[in-house]
Design a protein around this motif. Structure first.
Motif, mmCIF file in Angstrom:
data_model
loop_
_atom_site.group_PDB
_atom_site.id
_atom_site.type_symbol
_atom_site.label_atom_id
_atom_site.label_comp_id
_atom_site.label_asym_id
_atom_site.label_seq_id
_atom_site.Cartn_x
_atom_site.Cartn_y
_atom_site.Cartn_z
ATOM 1 N N MET A 1 -46.712 31.199 22.140
ATOM 2 C CA MET A 1 -45.701 31.222 23.186
ATOM 3 C C MET A 1 -46.196 30.494 24.433
ATOM 4 S SD MET A 1 -43.661 34.373 24.836
ATOM 5 C CE MET A 1 -44.828 34.630 26.126
ATOM 6 N N LEU B 1 -31.839 29.507 16.818
ATOM 7 C CA LEU B 1 -31.182 30.247 15.736
ATOM 8 C C LEU B 1 -32.013 30.172 14.455
ATOM 9 C CD1 LEU B 1 -27.488 29.145 16.317
ATOM 10 C CD2 LEU B 1 -28.552 31.262 17.017
ATOM 11 N N TYR C 1 -37.517 34.792 11.507
ATOM 12 C CA TYR C 1 -38.164 36.047 11.917
ATOM 13 C C TYR C 1 -37.769 37.193 10.980
ATOM 14 C CZ TYR C 1 -38.927 40.394 14.358
ATOM 15 O OH TYR C 1 -39.303 41.670 14.649
ATOM 16 N N SER D 1 -38.817 46.878 18.828
ATOM 17 C CA SER D 1 -39.087 45.533 19.331
ATOM 18 C C SER D 1 -37.976 45.180 20.295
ATOM 19 C CB SER D 1 -39.116 44.510 18.201
ATOM 20 O OG SER D 1 -39.990 44.890 17.211
ATOM 21 N N VAL E 1 -37.071 41.494 20.703
ATOM 22 C CA VAL E 1 -36.371 40.890 19.563
ATOM 23 C C VAL E 1 -34.930 41.369 19.494
ATOM 24 C CG1 VAL E 1 -36.357 40.688 17.047
ATOM 25 C CG2 VAL E 1 -38.507 40.606 18.279
ATOM 26 N N THR F 1 -32.032 38.826 19.571
ATOM 27 C CA THR F 1 -31.172 38.746 18.389
ATOM 28 C C THR F 1 -29.709 38.876 18.778
ATOM 29 O OG1 THR F 1 -32.908 39.715 17.040
ATOM 30 C CG2 THR F 1 -30.705 39.765 16.125
ATOM 31 N N LEU G 1 -28.667 35.631 20.689
ATOM 32 C CA LEU G 1 -28.589 34.414 19.871
ATOM 33 C C LEU G 1 -27.487 34.503 18.824
ATOM 34 C CD1 LEU G 1 -32.382 33.613 19.370
ATOM 35 C CD2 LEU G 1 -30.752 32.396 20.800
ATOM 36 N N VAL H 1 -31.935 30.235 26.741
ATOM 37 C CA VAL H 1 -32.339 30.113 25.334
ATOM 38 C C VAL H 1 -33.862 30.065 25.217
ATOM 39 C CG1 VAL H 1 -32.318 28.511 23.362
ATOM 40 C CG2 VAL H 1 -30.200 29.073 24.510
ATOM 41 N N LEU H 2 -34.531 29.444 26.197
ATOM 42 C CA LEU H 2 -35.996 29.375 26.158
ATOM 43 C C LEU H 2 -36.591 30.780 26.125
ATOM 44 C CD1 LEU H 2 -38.567 27.487 26.386
ATOM 45 C CD2 LEU H 2 -38.566 28.106 28.780
ATOM 46 N N ILE I 1 -36.133 32.267 22.755
ATOM 47 C CA ILE I 1 -37.132 31.719 21.821
ATOM 48 C C ILE I 1 -38.471 32.417 22.046
ATOM 49 C CG2 ILE I 1 -38.462 29.666 21.204
ATOM 50 C CD1 ILE I 1 -36.039 27.971 21.774
ATOM 51 N N ALA I 2 -38.835 32.574 23.324
ATOM 52 C CA ALA I 2 -40.105 33.233 23.645
ATOM 53 C C ALA I 2 -40.121 34.658 23.094
ATOM 54 C CB ALA I 2 -40.318 33.232 25.155
ATOM 55 N N THR J 1 -38.450 35.799 20.549
ATOM 56 C CA THR J 1 -38.573 35.734 19.086
ATOM 57 C C THR J 1 -40.019 35.471 18.691
ATOM 58 O OG1 THR J 1 -36.365 34.761 19.080
ATOM 59 C CG2 THR J 1 -37.569 34.686 17.020
ATOM 60 N N LEU J 2 -40.694 34.603 19.453
ATOM 61 C CA LEU J 2 -42.095 34.304 19.134
ATOM 62 C C LEU J 2 -42.984 35.523 19.361
ATOM 63 C CD1 LEU J 2 -42.501 30.654 20.488
ATOM 64 C CD2 LEU J 2 -42.259 31.408 18.138
ATOM 65 N N VAL J 3 -42.659 36.311 20.391
ATOM 66 C CA VAL J 3 -43.408 37.563 20.600
ATOM 67 C C VAL J 3 -43.202 38.464 19.381
ATOM 68 C CG1 VAL J 3 -43.498 39.690 21.975
ATOM 69 C CG2 VAL J 3 -43.381 37.483 23.113
ATOM 70 N N GLY J 4 -41.955 38.473 18.852
ATOM 71 C CA GLY J 4 -41.664 39.252 17.644
ATOM 72 C C GLY J 4 -42.479 38.757 16.458
ATOM 73 N N TYR J 5 -42.600 37.422 16.314
ATOM 74 C CA TYR J 5 -43.421 36.847 15.240
ATOM 75 C C TYR J 5 -44.856 37.380 15.351
ATOM 76 C CZ TYR J 5 -40.404 33.054 13.450
ATOM 77 O OH TYR J 5 -39.432 32.322 12.846
#
Lengths: 63, 207
Positions: free
Chosen positions: A1, A26, A32, B28, B31, B35, B38, B182-183, B186-187, B189-193
């Motif tokens: 990130m 998306l 994910y 989470s 997320v 979610t 998005l 949106v950024l 995305i961030a 979602t990446l934390v969720g990853y």
């Protein structure tokens, strides 16, 4: 990130208002929900449905 | 307003497929918020495409629909409760986040709005004349042109139509700011990853 939000390759597009980032987000969200569990058990149906929504009717690239 | 309406649409969809409480229960909050937002953004983008192809994408259609989706947050349904809990948990998680992550988040969040209102307007502005006649034609021209444009095949029309609606109900600035929101999605979602990978590694090491 950290690399995402410190990269000019991303920040310039954010500043420019590049709407293709929407499709990218998306796709990331779809993936994910498809990450396998640690014990490799079956993914919950809800995960598959949400991933399907992101991948199909609600977005993601078409080709 | 568009982000709130998108989140409302996303929550409705999650509720329809019965995934709202399941995702929220995974603790989470990042997320869950990303979610909902998005999913709403994508579904609205697809809806706008269909409406635009029928030549009806005007303020008379978009503004009431977005207003209704915003008002759904006033109905205290389980999905809205999950959202409120996630918001509270997100703030708590941010307080508990490692110092490095907080420094990165704050140091990069603060300049973005400033960059948006200064830099992009001066250096990065690409005026899009195609959207100027959007209101009078119901965006039908844009939708058709964008559909047959070779470059749009990998991305679809979600972004294009979101941009068109934001131009319609707001301004050029509103349309450009959507990438800023949106950024952060995305961030999140990446934390969720990272969280999922972390728990996967922990699961493997404990076996």
């Amino acid at each position: 990130m950290t690399s995402l939000i410190t990269s000019t390759a991303v920040l310039i597009w954010v500043g420019e208002g590049k709407i293709d980032l929407i499709s990218t987000s998306l796709a990331l969200a779809s993936l994910y929900f498809l990450i396998p569990r640690a014990d490799l058990s079956r993914l919950p149906a809800a995960n598959l449905m949400v991933a399907g929504l992101f991948a199909g009717p609600c977005g993601w690239p078409r080709s | 307003m568009y982000s709130v309406a998108s989140t409302g649409a996303g929550l409705l969809l999650l509720r329809v497929v019965g995934a709202s409480s399941l995702i929220a229960a995974r603790k989470s909050p990042f997320v869950f918020l990303a979610t909902a937002f998005l999913l709403g953004l994508g579904s609205l983008g697809q809806l706008w495409t269909l409406v635009a192809l029928s030549g009806q994408l005007t303020r008379i259609v978009t503004v009431p629909l977005l207003g209704l989706l915003t008002i759904t947050h006033c109905c205290w349904t389980p999905a809205q409760i999950d959202l409120a809990v996630s918001l509270r948990n997100t703030l708590d998680e941010l307080r508990r986040a490692p110092l490095g992550l907080r420094v990165v988040l704050v140091s990069h969040s603060l300049p973005l709005p400033i960059l948006h209102f200064t830099g992009p307007r001066v250096f990065w502005r690409f005026p899009c004349a195609a959207y100027d006649g959007c209101e009078s034609s119901g965006c039908v021209g844009i939708a058709r042109t964008a559909l047959v444009q070779a470059g749009n095949e990998p991305y679809g029309l979600i972004g294009e139509m979101t941009y068109a609606v934001l131009m319609q109900i707001g301004s050029d600035d509103a349309a450009q700011m959507v990438t800023w929101v949106v950024l952060f999605a995305i961030a999140a979602t990446l934390v969720g990853y990272a969280r999922r990978s972390e728990s996967a590694c922990a699961g493997k090491s404990s076996r």
